[in-house]
Design a protein around this motif. Structure first.
Motif, PDB file in Angstrom:
ATOM      1  N   ALA A 212      21.645   5.610  33.691  1.00  0.00           N
ATOM      2  CA  ALA A 212      20.184   6.078  33.854  1.00  0.00           C
ATOM      3  C   ALA A 212      19.287   5.731  32.355  1.00  0.00           C
ATOM      4  N   GLN A 213      18.358   6.183  32.814  1.00  0.00           N
ATOM      5  CA  GLN A 213      16.859   5.608  31.249  1.00  0.00           C
ATOM      6  C   GLN A 213      15.972   6.712  32.018  1.00  0.00           C
ATOM      7  N   ARG A 214      15.333   7.913  30.932  1.00  0.00           N
ATOM      8  CA  ARG A 214      14.397   8.655  30.601  1.00  0.00           C
ATOM      9  C   ARG A 214      13.874   8.386  29.675  1.00  0.00           C
ATOM     10  N   HIS A 215      11.918   8.595  30.005  1.00  0.00           N
ATOM     11  CA  HIS A 215      11.102   8.466  28.872  1.00  0.00           C
ATOM     12  C   HIS A 215      10.792  10.026  28.510  1.00  0.00           C
ATOM     13  N   TYR A 216      10.680  10.186  26.748  1.00  0.00           N
ATOM     14  CA  TYR A 216       9.673  11.443  26.602  1.00  0.00           C
ATOM     15  C   TYR A 216       8.711  10.882  26.013  1.00  0.00           C
ATOM     16  N   GLU A 217       7.770  12.279  26.243  1.00  0.00           N
ATOM     17  CA  GLU A 217       5.967  12.142  25.722  1.00  0.00           C
ATOM     18  C   GLU A 217       6.028  13.591  25.042  1.00  0.00           C
ATOM     19  N   PRO A 218       6.197  13.669  24.021  1.00  0.00           N
ATOM     20  CA  PRO A 218       6.086  15.379  23.067  1.00  0.00           C
ATOM     21  C   PRO A 218       4.926  15.712  24.134  1.00  0.00           C
ATOM     22  N   ASP A 219       4.021  15.620  24.378  1.00  0.00           N
ATOM     23  CA  ASP A 219       2.822  15.944  25.636  1.00  0.00           C
ATOM     24  C   ASP A 219       3.398  16.796  26.104  1.00  0.00           C
ATOM     25  N   GLY A 220       4.610  15.409  27.316  1.00  0.00           N
ATOM     26  CA  GLY A 220       4.424  15.511  28.506  1.00  0.00           C
ATOM     27  C   GLY A 220       5.867  16.997  28.855  1.00  0.00           C
ATOM     28  N   ASP A 221       6.733  16.146  29.296  1.00  0.00           N
ATOM     29  CA  ASP A 221       7.786  17.354  29.837  1.00  0.00           C
ATOM     30  C   ASP A 221       8.868  18.218  28.466  1.00  0.00           C
TER      31      ASP A 221
END
Length: 128
Positions: free
Chosen positions: A39-48
């Protein structure tokens, strides 16, 4: 923090990490060449929130709902706030600059890799 290949760092750290059953991580822990990305996800500092993205990736890897990822609690495994600050907070040298690096940690049977570009990758033991 020094930059090392995932395999080198993980194998060395594994020897001192206790497994979920209390045994040493070196007893039955997969080596660096027996992992597969699940699995992989992307983190956006302005998101979740960062911790939510990590737990979501773990839930994806286990094929369960996020609310079902409870054991162990993420905060018992890693300081998610500290990790977020270390990898994603501005480094203070130039506006918009941020830190670079990769952190690898174990979450039960999984290996979680967080990169400063926002990618959270979860690897599981490869099928034999």
């Amino acid at each position: 923090m020094t930059e090392e290949s995932d395999g080198d760092r993980f194998d060395r750290d594994d020897a001192t990490t206790a497994g979920s059953d209390g045994t040493s991580g070196s007893d039955a822990t997969p080596t660096s060449d027996t992992w597969t990305q699940v699995a992989q996800r992307h983190y956006e500092p302005d998101g979740d929130r960062f911790a939510y993205v990590v737990v979501s990736a773990i839930a994806d890897a286990r094929d369960v709902a996020v609310r079902d990822v409870r054991s162990p609690p993420l905060y018992d495994v890693v300081d998610a706030t500290g990790l977020e600050t270390a990898l994603f907070a501005p480094d203070g040298t130039e506006p918009g600059d941020s830190n670079t690096g990769t952190v690898v940690f174990r979450y039960a049977e999984l290996r979680v890799t967080v990169q400063s570009d926002g990618w959270v990758r979860v690897d599981g033991p490869a099928d034999a």
